[in-house]
Design a protein around this motif. Sequence first.
Motif, PDB file in Angstrom:
ATOM      1  N   LYS A  30       1.057  10.045  -7.981  1.00 42.62           N
ATOM      2  CA  LYS A  30      -0.330  10.410  -7.724  1.00 42.62           C
ATOM      3  C   LYS A  30      -0.483  11.149  -6.399  1.00 42.62           C
ATOM      4  O   LYS A  30      -1.215  12.153  -6.316  1.00 42.62           O
ATOM      5  CB  LYS A  30      -1.197   9.150  -7.730  1.00 42.62           C
ATOM      6  N   THR A  31       0.194  10.687  -5.373  1.00 47.94           N
ATOM      7  CA  THR A  31       0.095  11.325  -4.056  1.00 47.94           C
ATOM      8  C   THR A  31       0.513  12.790  -4.120  1.00 47.94           C
ATOM      9  O   THR A  31      -0.194  13.683  -3.642  1.00 47.94           O
ATOM     10  CB  THR A  31       0.983  10.581  -3.041  1.00 47.94           C
ATOM     11  N   GLN A  34      -1.831  14.978  -6.589  1.00 46.94           N
ATOM     12  CA  GLN A  34      -3.115  15.326  -5.981  1.00 46.94           C
ATOM     13  C   GLN A  34      -2.961  16.480  -4.996  1.00 46.94           C
ATOM     14  O   GLN A  34      -3.804  17.386  -4.949  1.00 46.94           O
ATOM     15  CB  GLN A  34      -3.720  14.106  -5.281  1.00 46.94           C
ATOM     16  N   LYS A  35      -1.881  16.453  -4.208  1.00 48.64           N
ATOM     17  CA  LYS A  35      -1.623  17.550  -3.272  1.00 48.64           C
ATOM     18  C   LYS A  35      -1.379  18.861  -4.023  1.00 48.64           C
ATOM     19  O   LYS A  35      -1.900  19.919  -3.645  1.00 48.64           O
ATOM     20  CB  LYS A  35      -0.407  17.228  -2.400  1.00 48.64           C
ATOM     21  N   VAL A  37      -2.319  19.748  -7.094  1.00 50.01           N
ATOM     22  CA  VAL A  37      -3.537  20.232  -7.754  1.00 50.01           C
ATOM     23  C   VAL A  37      -4.513  20.809  -6.737  1.00 50.01           C
ATOM     24  O   VAL A  37      -5.116  21.869  -6.951  1.00 50.01           O
ATOM     25  CB  VAL A  37      -4.182  19.093  -8.568  1.00 50.01           C
ATOM     26  N   ALA A  38      -4.676  20.130  -5.610  1.00 53.18           N
ATOM     27  CA  ALA A  38      -5.570  20.625  -4.560  1.00 53.18           C
ATOM     28  C   ALA A  38      -5.112  21.980  -4.024  1.00 53.18           C
ATOM     29  O   ALA A  38      -5.936  22.822  -3.640  1.00 53.18           O
ATOM     30  CB  ALA A  38      -5.658  19.614  -3.420  1.00 53.18           C
ATOM     31  N   TYR A  47      -1.290  18.746 -13.877  1.00 55.31           N
ATOM     32  CA  TYR A  47      -2.670  18.423 -14.270  1.00 55.31           C
ATOM     33  C   TYR A  47      -2.681  17.369 -15.380  1.00 55.31           C
ATOM     34  O   TYR A  47      -3.525  16.463 -15.380  1.00 55.31           O
ATOM     35  CB  TYR A  47      -3.388  19.686 -14.739  1.00 55.31           C
ATOM     36  N   LEU A  50      -1.709  13.942 -13.881  1.00 55.29           N
ATOM     37  CA  LEU A  50      -2.797  13.415 -13.049  1.00 55.29           C
ATOM     38  C   LEU A  50      -3.973  12.983 -13.922  1.00 55.29           C
ATOM     39  O   LEU A  50      -4.661  11.998 -13.615  1.00 55.29           O
ATOM     40  CB  LEU A  50      -3.240  14.473 -12.032  1.00 55.29           C
ATOM     41  N   ALA A  54      -5.683   9.323 -14.113  1.00 58.65           N
ATOM     42  CA  ALA A  54      -7.137   9.157 -13.965  1.00 58.65           C
ATOM     43  C   ALA A  54      -7.709   8.267 -15.057  1.00 58.65           C
ATOM     44  O   ALA A  54      -8.545   7.396 -14.790  1.00 58.65           O
ATOM     45  CB  ALA A  54      -7.828  10.523 -13.978  1.00 58.65           C
ATOM     46  N   LEU A  67      -9.316  17.979 -15.535  1.00 55.28           N
ATOM     47  CA  LEU A  67      -7.923  18.320 -15.277  1.00 55.28           C
ATOM     48  C   LEU A  67      -7.259  18.927 -16.508  1.00 55.28           C
ATOM     49  O   LEU A  67      -6.479  19.886 -16.399  1.00 55.28           O
ATOM     50  CB  LEU A  67      -7.155  17.077 -14.824  1.00 55.28           C
TER      51      LEU A  67
END
Length: 238
Positions: A30-31, A34-35, A37-38, A47, A50, A54, A67
């Motif tokens: 997840k960490t 998220q980076k 995707v951001a 995606y 993630l 979610a 996503l």
Amino acid sequence: VAAFYWLNRRSIWAVRGNYFYVMGHRARAKTFLQKAVAAGTKSPSAYIHLALIAVQEEKDANAAFDLLEKAQKLSNTIVDERNALTTLASCHWLSGDAQKAIEVLEGIRAKHEYINAGVLTTLGYLYFTQGQFDKAIEISRLAMDSDSNHGAAWDNVGQVYYKQGDMEAAKESFRTALSKRENLADSAYYLGLIYEGEGDTENAKEYFRRAAICTISIFNTVTAEMVDEKYNQYHGKG
């Protein structure tokens, strides 16, 4: 080296996130995801993974759908498209709309000549959850035709027979499922129940033990609590 990392960071984060997800390390995945995707990664899998996190861990269907919409736009292969749509179907099901999930997967069948065993098994399972047992068996057997070693398809059929009360047919299907894939919690658990009903304590104990060492997710029909209860009953930890 630092410059290379900075320029390629979103790809590196995506690769790491996807790797940790596949290996079952969801928190670490997840960490990095998220980076990635951001930062605007172009990896559809980032995606998709993630989105699964979610909906599985956070029960956030809206975030998952957003996503997956991005994943579908980035998909440029049949595999990417299939994975995104299969995950979308799972999210619809987990959100309580099984019929929409079925429509998504039937859409894949209508569009592509070849559908792999995993997609067909998921579709068969969805029909099972809706009580459409004949359709569940039909689609699951198509999965077996595609890959005779796909244990989850045999598990689907076993669960149909179990639900219908045909314990001998269920037993045969569950045993076959476990011979193809030994970590199917549902097959092991229901075999335990069948043997328990027959008064075969030793086999019941063994299959409840096997169920207890399997990973159980929200995609299983049995829960960790159900398995723990039976394991403790037979292994003296209640």
